[in-house]
Each structure stands twice: as C-alpha cells, then as structure tokens.
Write an enzyme that holds these catalytic residues in place. Structure first.
Site, PDB file in Angstrom:
ATOM      1  N   GLU A 164      84.518  48.189  44.211  1.00 36.29           N
ATOM      2  CA  GLU A 164      83.645  49.016  43.361  1.00 36.29           C
ATOM      3  C   GLU A 164      83.896  50.491  43.665  1.00 36.29           C
ATOM      4  O   GLU A 164      84.442  50.816  44.720  1.00 36.29           O
ATOM      5  CB  GLU A 164      82.177  48.669  43.644  1.00 36.29           C
ATOM      6  CG  GLU A 164      81.876  47.212  43.352  1.00 36.29           C
ATOM      7  CD  GLU A 164      80.399  46.874  43.432  1.00 36.29           C
ATOM      8  OE1 GLU A 164      79.589  47.765  43.753  1.00 36.29           O
ATOM      9  OE2 GLU A 164      80.075  45.709  43.153  1.00 36.29           O
ATOM     10  N   THR A 180      93.210  44.350  39.074  1.00 32.79           N
ATOM     11  CA  THR A 180      94.527  43.959  38.549  1.00 32.79           C
ATOM     12  C   THR A 180      94.397  42.840  37.512  1.00 32.79           C
ATOM     13  O   THR A 180      93.587  41.924  37.696  1.00 32.79           O
ATOM     14  CB  THR A 180      95.430  43.486  39.715  1.00 32.79           C
ATOM     15  OG1 THR A 180      95.449  44.506  40.712  1.00 32.79           O
ATOM     16  CG2 THR A 180      96.845  43.199  39.259  1.00 32.79           C
ATOM     17  N   GLU A 205      94.416  44.870  48.963  1.00 29.78           N
ATOM     18  CA  GLU A 205      94.039  43.643  49.685  1.00 29.78           C
ATOM     19  C   GLU A 205      93.837  43.918  51.177  1.00 29.78           C
ATOM     20  O   GLU A 205      94.266  43.146  52.039  1.00 29.78           O
ATOM     21  CB  GLU A 205      95.041  42.520  49.425  1.00 29.78           C
ATOM     22  CG  GLU A 205      94.946  42.097  47.964  1.00 29.78           C
ATOM     23  CD  GLU A 205      95.593  40.773  47.623  1.00 29.78           C
ATOM     24  OE1 GLU A 205      95.580  39.867  48.446  1.00 29.78           O
ATOM     25  OE2 GLU A 205      96.096  40.673  46.495  1.00 29.78           O
ATOM     26  N   THR A 226      93.362  47.637  53.629  1.00 27.79           N
ATOM     27  CA  THR A 226      94.241  48.727  54.078  1.00 27.79           C
ATOM     28  C   THR A 226      94.841  48.389  55.447  1.00 27.79           C
ATOM     29  O   THR A 226      94.394  47.462  56.130  1.00 27.79           O
ATOM     30  CB  THR A 226      93.433  50.032  54.213  1.00 27.79           C
ATOM     31  OG1 THR A 226      92.431  49.829  55.218  1.00 27.79           O
ATOM     32  CG2 THR A 226      92.780  50.452  52.909  1.00 27.79           C
ATOM     33  N   SER A 227      95.813  49.209  55.863  1.00 30.61           N
ATOM     34  CA  SER A 227      96.401  49.000  57.200  1.00 30.61           C
ATOM     35  C   SER A 227      95.325  49.120  58.276  1.00 30.61           C
ATOM     36  O   SER A 227      95.349  48.391  59.275  1.00 30.61           O
ATOM     37  CB  SER A 227      97.508  50.030  57.449  1.00 30.61           C
ATOM     38  OG  SER A 227      98.630  49.718  56.654  1.00 30.61           O
TER      39      SER A 227
END
Ligand SMILES: Cc1cc2nc3c(=O)[nH]c(=O)nc-3n(C[C@H](O)[C@H](O)[C@H](O)COP(=O)(O)OP(=O)(O)OC[C@H]3O[C@@H](n4cnc5c(N)ncnc54)[C@H](O)[C@@H]3O)c2cc1C
Length: 389
Positions: free
Chosen positions: A129, A162, A370, A372-373
């Site tokens: 969001e 996506t 999906e 972050t690092s």
C-alpha cells in the site's frame, strides 16, 4: 542434505525448450515492446500455450504437474533474455495463482486455476500500500462483512501491483484488515476481488525505470462488494498466508535474478570476443577476462543458492532462511553483473538497443520487490536466533 544440483531429463528438456523460446520468440520482439512500454500480449499468449503459467500446478487444475524447481528453471531461462516477460510469469504463478492453489477452497480452485494455468487470465497479488510495503502488517485496506447481504465490502488502496491492469487480468487477491485480535492488533484476511467489480479501479500504468513491458498499477477499492465466499483461506490468516507466499516467491525471484546475471555473462562474453580495441579483441585483456570470470562465478553461485532453497521446499523441509539467502545474494549480484556488463560494452552498453542496457535498468528492482535486501537481512538474522530489530 545435499543440494540437488543436477537436473532430471524432464527438467533439462524444459530448460532447453524455454531457452529456445526465449531466443527465438522473445529476443527479437521484446525490445520494441519495452521501448513502447507495451504489455507483450502475443508473447504471453504463447507462454500460456506452452503451459508455463501452469508449471507447478497439478494437471487436475489444468497445470503441467511440475514443481517449483520447474518454475525456477523457466524463469531463469526467460530472464537470461528479458526480465519483463519473466516477471509476468513469476507474478502470474507465484503471486497470482499460488495463493488460490495453497489456500483456496475446492470451488475457488476449480473456478480460477484452469484459466490461470492456461494463461487465459492473470492473477495479481495486492499486498503493498502507499503507506506500507516492508511493514505489510500495517495494512490499512479494510474488508467489512455485511451480514445482511453476505458480502465483503472492501475499501483502500494498493500500489505497485504487478499484472493487475492488463486486458487479461482476472482477479486480484487483496489483503485487508477484517477485525481486531484480542490484543488489539489488526486481524488480516485475504479476499478475492475479480477484475471489473464495481468500485474497483485500476490507475494508468506507472512510468518505471525498468520492467517496462510488465504491467504495474495502483488499485483503488471504494465500497467494493464481493461475495462472502470470496474469502481466501481462513479469516484472520492473511498475514501468515502472505508470509508463506513471499517465502516461496523469493525462490522464484532468485531464479529470475540468476537468469539476469547469466544473461549479462552471455552478452558480455560474446561482445568481448567481437569488439576490438588497440588492435585485438577486448576479451584478450586479462582485466576483461577477470571481470567475466567473476560474473560467471556469481551467476553460478546464485543458481546453486536458489536451487538449494527450491530443493528444500520440494522435500518439505524448512526453507525460509535459504530462500532469503538466495534472494538477497542473487538480486545483489544481478545488479553487480549488470553494472559490469554495461562497462564491458562501453558506450554501446548505454544504448537501449543493447540487451545489457535493458538488463541494467531491470536489475535494481530485484533488490526491492518481494522483500528488500534489508528485509532479507532481517529475516536471515532472525533465523540465526537474533532478536527482531
Ligand atoms: C515494479 C514493482 C512491482 C511490484 N509488484 C508488487 C506486487 O505484485 N504486489 C505487491 O503487493 N507489491 C508489489 N511491489 C511492492 C514491493 O514489494 C515493495 O515496493 C517493497 O516490498 C518495498 O516496500 P516499500 O516500497 O513500501 O518500501 P519501504 O517499506 O517504505 O522501505 C523503504 C526503505 O526502507 C528500508 N526499511 C524499511 N524498514 C526497515 C527496517 N526495519 N530496517 C532497515 N531498513 C528498513 C527498506 O529496505 C527500503 O530500503 C512491487 C514494487 C515494484 C517497484
């Protein structure tokens, strides 16, 4: 347990088939779609005909009866050539269809999976969001059960979703607050919202740095009513469900990142052999050879990492840490390989007509999407027994 690093004859045949498709069908056309920011319907249709969207699902639901390893192999081969088509497949399978397969009722599976497996429709996963991404438990979208009509009433906004606004998008699974737990924390559930439901609007596609032939949208829900039966899985289990979906999805993203990293090697080796400077191919210089050797080492190691995580998943073993390790490593080395590939191509590497320019633009999102690092490092630290930071 040893890592299964060799492919079965079936997996190897799949790899070769997708490799051929990527080179013969995707490579010649994708640059134009990418530059025009167009969704490549004809390529996606062909991927559907090949059964790629049904790879890890049982044949009884219209799938290919394969597994997550098969999906990873297909994603890696596609991303060696182009990441927009690879992410369309990844999101269609791991984020779109997988929640229905893992958590849906038999009726929901029969209704949605055959069309998603054939590529006739795409599913999308609405978690992020505008005010919360990494901290997805902070979801503000709500779904209230109207007891009079037996319908969920959904209100809120999702962003960066996506596959959510194509002509063939069939549904979005939306995480929403459906109540409060006894300790006051929000209870999150997942609801299926079919495309075209009144009150559900899809914004125009974002202008993005990369993945330009992939569809990404902001979605708004204003008193959107769907039947009570559209609840996906148990009420209040939405948080646990998306954690599971993201754990698996990280293996898929890692395979995709590995493909991009390998594509950088493929393109750069060919270029280093053909481009001459100072009277000889640039690849004759040890400085270039060492870059290429390091790029190959990184892609190879990333491949072992995602296949290890996939193997653990397939054997029913814990795989959360290995999926996070694979996603973290492969996405970071994809960025490194893309930077080095561009360098090896010199000025041509900065020209969009060269695939490595597209790979450079497509690599950065891999360290963000999906999880972050930083989120991967948090997960790995937690798996090492360290207190949540
Ligand atoms: C092209 C694209 C496609 C996407 N597709 C989907 C989709 O299909 N479905 C979906 O639901 N989402 C999707 N996303 C959203 C994506 O998953 C999020 O952007 C991502 O999870 C990060 O969330 P955020 O953007 O809100 O960043 P934030 O969470 O606001 O983070 C900003 C920065 O702060 C860092 N940070 C946050 N918390 C901490 C902490 N505790 N410690 C250290 N650092 C921290 C983050 O690592 C990051 O660097 C997509 C995004 C893009 C760009």
């Amino acid at each position: 347990m040893p890592i299964d690093h060799r492919l079965t004859p079936e997996h190897e045949e799949l790899r070769r088939t997708v490799e051929e498709f990527a080179h013969e069908v995707v490579a010649p056309k994708i640059g134009e779609f990418y530059e025009n920011h167009e969704f490549p319907y004809e390529i996606v249709r062909e991927m559907g005909r090949m059964g790629l969207f049904g790879l890890p699902f049982p044949e009884s639901y219209g799938g290919m009866g394969g597994d997550y390893l098969a999906l990873g192999i297909a994603l890696e081969e596609l991303a060696r050539v182009d990441s927009s088509v690879a992410i369309t497949l990844e999101a269609g399978v791991s984020l779109g269809a997988m929640p229905v397969y893992r958590f849906g009722t038999e009726e929901q599976k029969r209704e949605w999976l055959p069309r998603m497996c054939s590529g006739e429709i795409l599913g999308a996963f609405g978690l992020t969001e505008p005010e919360c991404g990494s901290d997805a438990g902070g979801t503000r979208t709500t779904a209230r059960l109207d007891e009079d009509t037996d319908e969920w009433v959904v209100n809120g906004t999702k962003c960066f979703i996506t596959n959510s606004g194509t002509d063939i998008t069939g549904l979005v699974t939306v995480t929403a607050v459906t109540g409060r737990k006894p300790d006051g924390r929000p209870e999150i559930s997942t609801v299926i919202v079919p495309s075209g439901t009144p009150g559900f609007t899809v914004a125009p596609a974002y202008s993005k740095v990369g993945w330009n032939a992939s569809d990404t949208r902001e979605l708004s829900f204003a008193d959107v009513r769907v039947p009570k039966a559209n609840l996906l899985g148990e009420e209040g289990r939405g948080y646990a469900q998306f954690l599971r979906i993201l754990d698996e999805g990280r293996i898929a993203i890692s395979a995709l990142a590995t493909g991009l990293a390998q594509g950088c090697v493929d393109e750069s080796v060919a270029y280093a052999k053909s481009r001459t400077a100072f009277g000889r191919p640039i690849g004759d210089n040890q400085a270039i050879q060492f870059k290429l050797a390091d790029m190959e080492m990184r892609a190879h190691t990333a491949r072992i990492a995602w296949r290890d995580a996939a193997s653990r998943l397939l054997h029913g073993e814990p795989f959360k840490k290995e999926a996070a390790l694979a996603k973290l490593y492969s996405s970071e080395i994809a960025v490194t390989n893309a930077r080095e590939a561009t360098q090896i191509h010199g000025g041509y590497g900065f020209m969009n007509e060269y695939p490595v320019a597209r790979m450079w633009r497509d690599s950065k999102i891999l360290e963000i999407g999906e999880g972050t690092s930083e989120v991967q490092r948090m997960l790995i630290a937690r798996e090492l027994g360290l207190a949540a930071g």
